[in-house]
Design a protein around this motif. Sequence first.
Motif, PDB file in Angstrom:
ATOM      1  N   ILE A  20       0.862  -1.193   0.000  1.00 21.71           N
ATOM      2  CA  ILE A  20       0.000   0.000   0.000  1.00 21.71           C
ATOM      3  C   ILE A  20       0.894   1.239   0.000  1.00 21.71           C
ATOM      4  CG2 ILE A  20      -1.860  -1.177   1.234  1.00 21.71           C
ATOM      5  CD1 ILE A  20      -1.060   0.476   3.741  1.00 21.71           C
ATOM      6  N   ASP A  21       0.270   2.376  -0.179  1.00 22.47           N
ATOM      7  CA  ASP A  21       1.015   3.632  -0.181  1.00 22.47           C
ATOM      8  C   ASP A  21       1.609   3.919   1.198  1.00 22.47           C
ATOM      9  OD1 ASP A  21       0.398   4.092  -2.819  1.00 22.47           O
ATOM     10  OD2 ASP A  21      -1.298   5.440  -2.382  1.00 22.47           O
ATOM     11  N   TYR A  22       2.781   4.527   1.188  1.00 23.74           N
ATOM     12  CA  TYR A  22       3.349   5.065   2.418  1.00 23.74           C
ATOM     13  C   TYR A  22       2.478   6.231   2.852  1.00 23.74           C
ATOM     14  CZ  TYR A  22       6.945   6.769   5.645  1.00 23.74           C
ATOM     15  OH  TYR A  22       7.629   7.169   6.761  1.00 23.74           O
ATOM     16  N   PRO A  23       2.218   6.398   4.149  1.00 23.28           N
ATOM     17  CA  PRO A  23       1.286   7.448   4.572  1.00 23.28           C
ATOM     18  C   PRO A  23       1.796   8.862   4.270  1.00 23.28           C
ATOM     19  CG  PRO A  23       2.132   6.192   6.464  1.00 23.28           C
ATOM     20  CD  PRO A  23       2.705   5.586   5.252  1.00 23.28           C
ATOM     21  N   GLY A  24       0.847   9.741   3.984  1.00 26.99           N
ATOM     22  CA  GLY A  24       1.132  11.159   3.800  1.00 26.99           C
ATOM     23  C   GLY A  24       0.115  11.982   4.551  1.00 26.99           C
ATOM     24  N   TYR A  25       0.214  13.279   4.440  1.00 23.64           N
ATOM     25  CA  TYR A  25      -0.633  14.184   5.224  1.00 23.64           C
ATOM     26  C   TYR A  25      -1.865  14.636   4.451  1.00 23.64           C
ATOM     27  CZ  TYR A  25       3.313  14.069   8.383  1.00 23.64           C
ATOM     28  OH  TYR A  25       4.294  13.636   9.232  1.00 23.64           O
ATOM     29  N   GLU A  26      -2.455  13.681   3.748  1.00 19.81           N
ATOM     30  CA  GLU A  26      -3.719  13.920   3.052  1.00 19.81           C
ATOM     31  C   GLU A  26      -4.439  12.590   2.919  1.00 19.81           C
ATOM     32  OE1 GLU A  26      -5.124  15.004  -1.485  1.00 19.81           O
ATOM     33  OE2 GLU A  26      -3.513  16.208  -0.605  1.00 19.81           O
ATOM     34  N   LEU A  27      -5.724  12.561   3.200  1.00 17.37           N
ATOM     35  CA  LEU A  27      -6.503  11.322   3.100  1.00 17.37           C
ATOM     36  C   LEU A  27      -6.894  11.103   1.646  1.00 17.37           C
ATOM     37  CD1 LEU A  27      -7.593   9.017   4.794  1.00 17.37           C
ATOM     38  CD2 LEU A  27      -9.676  10.330   5.174  1.00 17.37           C
ATOM     39  N   LYS A  28      -6.455   9.968   1.100  1.00 18.69           N
ATOM     40  CA  LYS A  28      -6.686   9.669  -0.313  1.00 18.69           C
ATOM     41  C   LYS A  28      -7.859   8.717  -0.496  1.00 18.69           C
ATOM     42  CE  LYS A  28      -1.798  10.254  -1.491  1.00 18.69           C
ATOM     43  NZ  LYS A  28      -0.591   9.608  -2.083  1.00 18.69           N
ATOM     44  N   ASP A  29      -8.306   8.609  -1.728  1.00 14.08           N
ATOM     45  CA  ASP A  29      -9.373   7.665  -2.057  1.00 14.08           C
ATOM     46  C   ASP A  29      -8.863   6.238  -1.865  1.00 14.08           C
ATOM     47  OD1 ASP A  29     -11.790   6.671  -2.859  1.00 14.08           O
ATOM     48  OD2 ASP A  29     -11.545   7.170  -4.986  1.00 14.08           O
ATOM     49  N   GLY A  30      -9.778   5.354  -1.544  1.00  7.98           N
ATOM     50  CA  GLY A  30      -9.434   3.952  -1.357  1.00  7.98           C
ATOM     51  C   GLY A  30     -10.632   3.194  -0.820  1.00  7.98           C
ATOM     52  N   PRO A  31     -10.513   1.886  -0.616  1.00 10.74           N
ATOM     53  CA  PRO A  31     -11.639   1.082  -0.125  1.00 10.74           C
ATOM     54  C   PRO A  31     -12.184   1.609   1.187  1.00 10.74           C
ATOM     55  CG  PRO A  31      -9.867  -0.330  -0.890  1.00 10.74           C
ATOM     56  CD  PRO A  31      -9.316   1.062  -0.873  1.00 10.74           C
ATOM     57  N   GLY A  32     -13.471   1.920   1.197  1.00 12.63           N
ATOM     58  CA  GLY A  32     -14.135   2.348   2.417  1.00 12.63           C
ATOM     59  C   GLY A  32     -14.025   3.819   2.745  1.00 12.63           C
ATOM     60  N   VAL A  33     -13.274   4.603   1.939  1.00  7.92           N
ATOM     61  CA  VAL A  33     -13.107   6.021   2.248  1.00  7.92           C
ATOM     62  C   VAL A  33     -14.361   6.788   1.851  1.00  7.92           C
ATOM     63  CG1 VAL A  33     -11.732   8.101   1.866  1.00  7.92           C
ATOM     64  CG2 VAL A  33     -10.612   5.859   1.940  1.00  7.92           C
ATOM     65  N   ASN A  34     -14.926   7.511   2.799  1.00  6.94           N
ATOM     66  CA  ASN A  34     -16.083   8.337   2.498  1.00  6.94           C
ATOM     67  C   ASN A  34     -15.680   9.422   1.507  1.00  6.94           C
ATOM     68  OD1 ASN A  34     -17.985  10.709   2.920  1.00  6.94           O
ATOM     69  ND2 ASN A  34     -18.979   9.146   4.176  1.00  6.94           N
TER      70      ASN A  34
END
Length: 408
Positions: A20-34
């Motif tokens: 998976i992607d390394y975390p960053g300071y923005e919430l990205k699209d993906g499974p279950g993301v509102n």
Amino acid sequence: MSSNRAVAYKGAGKVEVVDIDYPGYELKDGPGVNPANIGRKLPHGAILKVVTTNICGSDQHMVRGRTTAPEGLVLGHEITGEVIDVGPGVEFIKTGDLVSVPFNISCGRCVNCKIGRTEICLNVNPDRPGSAYGYVDMGGWVGGQAEYVLVPYADWNLLKFPDKDQALEKILDLTMLSDIFPTGYHGAVTAGVGPGSSVYIAGAGPVGLAAAVGAQLLGAAVVIVADMQEDRLASARAFGCETINVAEQDPREQIARILGREEVDCGVDAVGFEAKGHGHDAKEAPATVLNTLMDVTKAGGALGIPGLYVTGDPGGVDEAAKEGSLSLRLGLGWAKALGFMTGQCPVMRYHRPLMEAILHDRVHIADAVNATVISLDDAPRGYAEFDKGAAKKFVIDPHGTTGLATAS
């Protein structure tokens, strides 16, 4: 950019370790993301190198296909880690801190957070109050059964351990602060357990055993744990609990044998919506535990209900159960003037004092729940064994930090 690996739900009965992607300071699209959370900026967040992350019974509900969790959802809401980077809005948490992460994601700014109801924060989940990492309908925050994870509102959410070396020595106890120890303790507190109490705890899984430890810490005179699996009941007896095997024994009769009366002062439901009936060939009957608790708790008593109940269960035994409707004997509860407390545990209400109890050797929660360390690659095995009822609390060590992982 660093790599990252994590445990993902891949359909009923199946999990896989994926890139998976390394975390960053923005919430990205993906499974279950509102959709309303996509693109959300997180300057107040911190990136953790995960030290330990535990498999929870709540994760298992999803993996069994008993929720509406989407395939690809990265799992894991029980997280302990080392801070390796912080966003520009973080003031007090520093790189190198070893921290516990409450499974509740909360902002610290809304009216509920300000009164201590961090389990129903109003600002982190567009669907409903309350949120959690790697969990269905909780806003889409990436789970922590991974090598690295982002924690929002880091100054507010993270519990820093005061001495890193001491914390690493007690890491198997401290890893339980993210969820099950506060959750079990919350069940005992909300049931009204106090010095001299008698308490009936339904379920000898990790949360039930944590509730039993919590009840003892609160001064209960008699802690009675009920389950259908003898090896789990043996774990409860190992630290001084009385036990009832509801596959073979009638709860009221056994309570009378233990106490000399048929009712306890307090009751805790640590089972939830996949409850079975009693007896050798018991089938799923989701109201059984709550109805039994109402039956065996004295008039004027209370029930703490940390066991999970959901609003959508594709595998429910009937149409009512599929939407979380149960055939409760509410009239019995009303007639006995019982109190009920449901919902997620507000972890931040308890985790600091419970941390102190661990650090000062007042409690050994890892022994009580039989903490068993495995590698990230062994997570599918851990899920499979836990699903079969293993009397263990599986702790994933993604980087081999503890040196305690068992071989597959």
